[in-house]
Design a protein around this motif. Structure first.
Motif, short mmCIF file in Angstrom:
data_model
loop_
_atom_site.label_atom_id
_atom_site.label_comp_id
_atom_site.label_asym_id
_atom_site.label_seq_id
_atom_site.Cartn_x
_atom_site.Cartn_y
_atom_site.Cartn_z
N LYS A 30 -4.76 2.01 -4.63
CA LYS A 30 -4.56 2.71 -5.91
C LYS A 30 -3.18 3.36 -6.01
O LYS A 30 -2.58 3.42 -7.08
N GLN A 31 -2.67 3.85 -4.88
CA GLN A 31 -1.36 4.49 -4.91
C GLN A 31 -0.26 3.50 -5.28
O GLN A 31 0.66 3.83 -6.03
N ALA A 32 -0.35 2.30 -4.76
CA ALA A 32 0.70 1.31 -5.02
C ALA A 32 0.77 0.90 -6.48
O ALA A 32 1.83 0.54 -6.98
N VAL A 33 -0.36 0.94 -7.18
CA VAL A 33 -0.38 0.53 -8.59
C VAL A 33 -0.50 1.74 -9.53
O VAL A 33 -0.82 1.60 -10.70
N SER A 34 -0.17 2.93 -9.01
CA SER A 34 -0.39 4.15 -9.78
C SER A 34 0.49 4.26 -11.01
O SER A 34 0.18 5.01 -11.94
N MET A 35 1.58 3.51 -11.07
CA MET A 35 2.48 3.58 -12.23
C MET A 35 2.20 2.49 -13.27
O MET A 35 2.86 2.43 -14.30
N THR A 95 0.84 -1.20 0.00
CA THR A 95 0.00 0.00 0.00
C THR A 95 0.87 1.25 0.00
O THR A 95 2.02 1.22 0.45
N GLY A 96 0.31 2.32 -0.52
CA GLY A 96 1.01 3.61 -0.52
C GLY A 96 1.87 3.81 -1.75
O GLY A 96 2.14 2.88 -2.51
N PRO A 97 2.36 5.04 -1.94
CA PRO A 97 3.10 5.37 -3.16
C PRO A 97 4.57 4.95 -3.14
O PRO A 97 5.22 4.92 -4.17
N GLY A 98 5.11 4.64 -1.96
CA GLY A 98 6.54 4.38 -1.84
C GLY A 98 7.04 3.21 -2.66
O GLY A 98 8.20 3.19 -3.09
N GLU A 99 6.17 2.21 -2.87
CA GLU A 99 6.57 1.01 -3.60
C GLU A 99 6.07 0.99 -5.04
O GLU A 99 6.19 -0.02 -5.73
#
Length: 212
Positions: free
Chosen positions: A203-208, A164-168
């Motif tokens: 959603k942040q974790a898969v944002s890319m 979870t989250g944008p870091g990964e």
């Protein structure tokens, strides 16, 4: 460890608290920091405080490392515990790999793509004999840890990868991309021999990812 305990918090609430068959649970640590059990860095302490103290799993079915031993000793001792549980019929063996077959492994992934305490470029990625090994120079503190090896992780019946989250997000993109550029991240190397690997993300974790 980590945010996984927070993810599981609802298991300690109704209706799960009353309906889960807690007496059948056996709890292990895929990796653990070699610190006292009451230390702030202990995954055991984190799990006990956040979940295990709130649910009726029999205490003799919760298997912590021996925190009085060195990292090498704790890893060897934990492997001995696993082998005894196999002998007692508590822990199954994989017919495909000859390594213990856990029903479920709950895993997280770091921004560098590491899982358990298996880090990119580290010699432990190549360990294929031991069930449990130790690391003295973890790039993520604290440096001394024990960890399940890849053969054990790959023998799981189920793996739940919680990110979870944008870091990964960058690591998630590489791991889930069809383009397998070298070197592979540790999480890319975790291909189960005869099991099911499921991702749980926000959603942040898969944002890319392009098709998210």
């Amino acid at each position: 460890g980590g945010t996984l305990i927070e993810t599981l918090r609802k298991l300690a609430e109704p209706p799960y608290l009353e309906t889960v068959q807690w007496s059948k649970w056996h709890v292990f640590w895929v990796d653990e920091r070699v610190v006292p059990k009451d230390h702030v860095d202990s995954n055991y302490k984190l799990a006990v405080d956040g979940l295990l103290s709130k649910v009726p799993i029999p205490t003799d079915q919760v298997y912590a490392i021996n925190d009085t031993l060195s990292a090498e000793g704790a890893a060897a001792d934990y492997e001995t515990v696993l082998k005894q549980l196999v002998k007692n019929g508590v822990l199954a063996m994989s017919t495909a790999t000859g390594f213990p077959r856990f029903d479920l492994m709950l895993l997280g992934m770091g921004p560098d793509g590491h899982l358990a305490s298996l880090f990119p470029g580290h010699p432990l990625l190549n360990e294929n004999q031991k069930w449990v090994t130790h690391i003295m120079d973890s790039p993520k503190p604290p440096p001394q840890r024990i960890t399940f090896t890849f053969p054990v992780i790959k023998s799981s019946a189920y793996v739940a990868m919680v990110v979870t989250g944008p870091g990964e997000a960058s690591a998630v993109k590489k791991v889930l991309s069809d383009d397998k550029t070298l070197p592979l991240l540790p999480t890319e190397m975790a291909i189960l021999q005869d099991g099911e690997f499921t991702w749980f993300t926000d959603k942040q974790a898969v944002s890319m990812l392009q098709n998210k």
